[in-house]
Design a protein around this motif. Structure first.
Motif, mmCIF file in Angstrom:
data_model
loop_
_atom_site.group_PDB
_atom_site.id
_atom_site.type_symbol
_atom_site.label_atom_id
_atom_site.label_comp_id
_atom_site.label_asym_id
_atom_site.label_seq_id
_atom_site.Cartn_x
_atom_site.Cartn_y
_atom_site.Cartn_z
ATOM 1 N N UNK A 13 -33.526 -18.375 -47.949
ATOM 2 C CA UNK A 13 -34.285 -19.355 -47.169
ATOM 3 C C UNK A 13 -35.365 -18.602 -46.386
ATOM 4 N N UNK A 14 -36.407 -18.142 -47.067
ATOM 5 C CA UNK A 14 -37.367 -17.247 -46.422
ATOM 6 C C UNK A 14 -38.487 -17.930 -45.654
ATOM 7 N N UNK A 15 -38.635 -19.260 -45.815
ATOM 8 C CA UNK A 15 -39.780 -19.961 -45.231
ATOM 9 C C UNK A 15 -39.328 -21.100 -44.335
ATOM 10 N N UNK A 16 -40.272 -21.619 -43.563
ATOM 11 C CA UNK A 16 -39.979 -22.788 -42.729
ATOM 12 C C UNK A 16 -39.499 -23.942 -43.598
ATOM 13 N N UNK A 17 -40.207 -24.193 -44.694
ATOM 14 C CA UNK A 17 -39.834 -25.288 -45.579
ATOM 15 C C UNK A 17 -38.440 -25.132 -46.144
ATOM 16 N N UNK A 18 -38.086 -23.900 -46.535
ATOM 17 C CA UNK A 18 -36.764 -23.667 -47.123
ATOM 18 C C UNK A 18 -35.655 -23.872 -46.100
ATOM 19 N N UNK A 19 -35.867 -23.418 -44.872
ATOM 20 C CA UNK A 19 -34.838 -23.550 -43.838
ATOM 21 C C UNK A 19 -34.624 -25.016 -43.471
ATOM 22 N N UNK A 20 -35.714 -25.745 -43.255
ATOM 23 C CA UNK A 20 -35.576 -27.153 -42.879
ATOM 24 C C UNK A 20 -34.991 -27.977 -44.022
ATOM 25 N N UNK A 21 -35.386 -27.665 -45.249
ATOM 26 C CA UNK A 21 -34.824 -28.383 -46.394
ATOM 27 C C UNK A 21 -33.332 -28.119 -46.523
ATOM 28 N N UNK A 22 -32.902 -26.897 -46.193
ATOM 29 C CA UNK A 22 -31.479 -26.563 -46.292
ATOM 30 C C UNK A 22 -30.646 -27.358 -45.300
ATOM 31 N N UNK A 23 -31.209 -27.665 -44.128
ATOM 32 C CA UNK A 23 -30.484 -28.485 -43.152
ATOM 33 C C UNK A 23 -30.169 -29.851 -43.749
ATOM 34 N N UNK A 24 -31.165 -30.441 -44.395
ATOM 35 C CA UNK A 24 -30.985 -31.763 -45.000
ATOM 36 C C UNK A 24 -30.073 -31.667 -46.220
ATOM 37 N N UNK A 25 -30.292 -30.649 -47.021
ATOM 38 C CA UNK A 25 -29.515 -30.451 -48.247
ATOM 39 C C UNK A 25 -28.023 -30.317 -47.951
ATOM 40 N N UNK A 26 -27.680 -29.593 -46.893
ATOM 41 C CA UNK A 26 -26.269 -29.391 -46.555
ATOM 42 C C UNK A 26 -25.566 -30.716 -46.307
ATOM 43 N N UNK A 27 -26.191 -31.590 -45.543
ATOM 44 C CA UNK A 27 -25.590 -32.911 -45.296
ATOM 45 C C UNK A 27 -25.462 -33.695 -46.595
ATOM 46 N N UNK A 28 -26.474 -33.600 -47.430
ATOM 47 C CA UNK A 28 -26.484 -34.356 -48.680
ATOM 48 C C UNK A 28 -25.353 -33.912 -49.609
ATOM 49 N N UNK A 29 -25.116 -32.608 -49.670
ATOM 50 C CA UNK A 29 -24.048 -32.087 -50.519
ATOM 51 C C UNK A 29 -22.682 -32.560 -50.043
ATOM 52 N N UNK A 30 -22.454 -32.476 -48.729
ATOM 53 C CA UNK A 30 -21.158 -32.900 -48.209
ATOM 54 C C UNK A 30 -20.978 -34.406 -48.320
ATOM 55 N N UNK A 31 -22.047 -35.159 -48.157
ATOM 56 C CA UNK A 31 -21.950 -36.605 -48.359
ATOM 57 C C UNK A 31 -21.535 -36.918 -49.791
ATOM 58 N N UNK A 32 -22.069 -36.167 -50.738
ATOM 59 C CA UNK A 32 -21.697 -36.386 -52.137
ATOM 60 C C UNK A 32 -20.201 -36.160 -52.332
ATOM 61 N N UNK A 33 -19.668 -35.132 -51.694
ATOM 62 C CA UNK A 33 -18.235 -34.858 -51.806
ATOM 63 C C UNK A 33 -17.408 -35.979 -51.192
#
Length: 313
Positions: free
Chosen positions: A190-210
């Protein structure tokens, strides 16, 4: 003078009153002195304190001073020393007042195990070493209040950071400010601002899928082509689902349920409250990273303090 200082203008009205009643020193011994501290008339000051706390200011101050004195005595300080420090005219006057309130002389409070709190009509007490504590009303949801605050603040602060990132150029959004930066190894760099902020959203999305029994979501919103505006819209959708899920399982008393996550290889089991704690922990960490990266690009984003956020909501 008028009661104007009590009118809400973003200041903590009760805190202002309490600071005048119990300033931590002896600069406001009487009600007129207390009122002068906040430039109010004695009449309006007394009326507001009584309305908000259920106690006249002099009685409130006296009780808090006695509680603070009891705490100090319990720590081994002498009666004369405490009486002088708390502003009593003499150790004898202090001792009489103390005994009437606590039922034991101040010299015996340490051995009595009595504690330092006195009955209060408002749940407002001295809290060591120099603070005040307001008890919640019985029957409140104290067990979930902190968790809900953290969940709501996490979503609001993430949205704030994405909005701040909207002023970046496309190159700045994807610029590798921290090459090789990895928060969790399974999420990748996660080397960029975009990657870090996207990872915050992505983490919730992955756990919601579970939790919701959905398929593994795609990472299209972590793609460099994604703009802050696109991520903001996606975050709004994911955060609504996240809050709805946490609210639902909490209301049904199911936070201790276990999810056997088939999206993991091999499958693993997780309790729901552990999932929520995991998401909040790493979201807070990533928000700190995003703030630092935005600052390097000349975009201030504030401190992200929940206390500051609470004052504006």
């Amino acid at each position: 003078m008028s009661a104007e200082p009590f009118v809400g203008t973003g200041r903590d009205r009760l805190r202002e009153l309490l600071d005048a009643v119990v300033p931590g020193d002896e600069s406001a011994a009487g009600v007129p002195d207390m009122a002068r501290r906040i430039h109010a008339s004695e009449f309006h000051f007394s009326r507001e304190v009584r309305r908000l706390t259920g106690e006249p200011p002099a009685a409130l101050r006296r009780r808090i001073m006695l509680e603070r004195a009891a705490w100090r005595l319990g720590r081994g300080e002498g009666v004369a020393e405490v009486a002088a420090a708390e502003g009593w005219s003499s150790p004898e006057v202090f001792s009489r007042a103390f005994r009437r309130s606590f039922g034991v002389p101040p010299s015996q409070v340490a051995e009595s195990g009595r504690g330092f709190r006195l009955p209060a009509p408002n749940g407002l007490h001295f809290h060591p070493p120099q603070s005040l504590w307001i008890d919640a009303e019985p029957g409140g949801h104290q067990d979930s209040a902190v968790s809900r605050l953290m969940i709501d603040h996490d979503i609001a602060d993430t949205a704030h950071l994405i909005r701040r990132a909207e002023c970046l150029t496309k190159d700045q959004w994807t610029q590798e400010l921290s090459p090789g930066q990895v928060v969790l190894e399974w999420d990748g760099p996660e080397p960029s601002v975009g990657a870090v902020l996207a990872a915050i959203v992505w983490t919730k999305e992955v756990w919601l899928a579970s939790i919701e029994g959905r398929d593994q979501p795609s990472r299209e919103h972590a793609d460099p082509a994604t703009t802050p505006q696109d991520l903001a819209a996606h975050h709004d959708d994911v955060s609504r689902r996240w809050v709805a899920m946490v609210t639902d399982v909490t209301a049904r008393g199911r936070l201790s349920d276990t999810v056997i996550d088939a999206l993991c290889d091999p499958p693993e089991s997780f309790q729901l409250f552990g999932i929520v704690a995991h998401v909040l922990t790493y979201s807070a960490h990533r928000r700190g990273l995003a703030r630092a990266m935005l600052a390097r690009l000349g975009v201030p984003a504030g401190m992200g303090d929940p206390l500051d956020w609470m004052r504006s909501h």
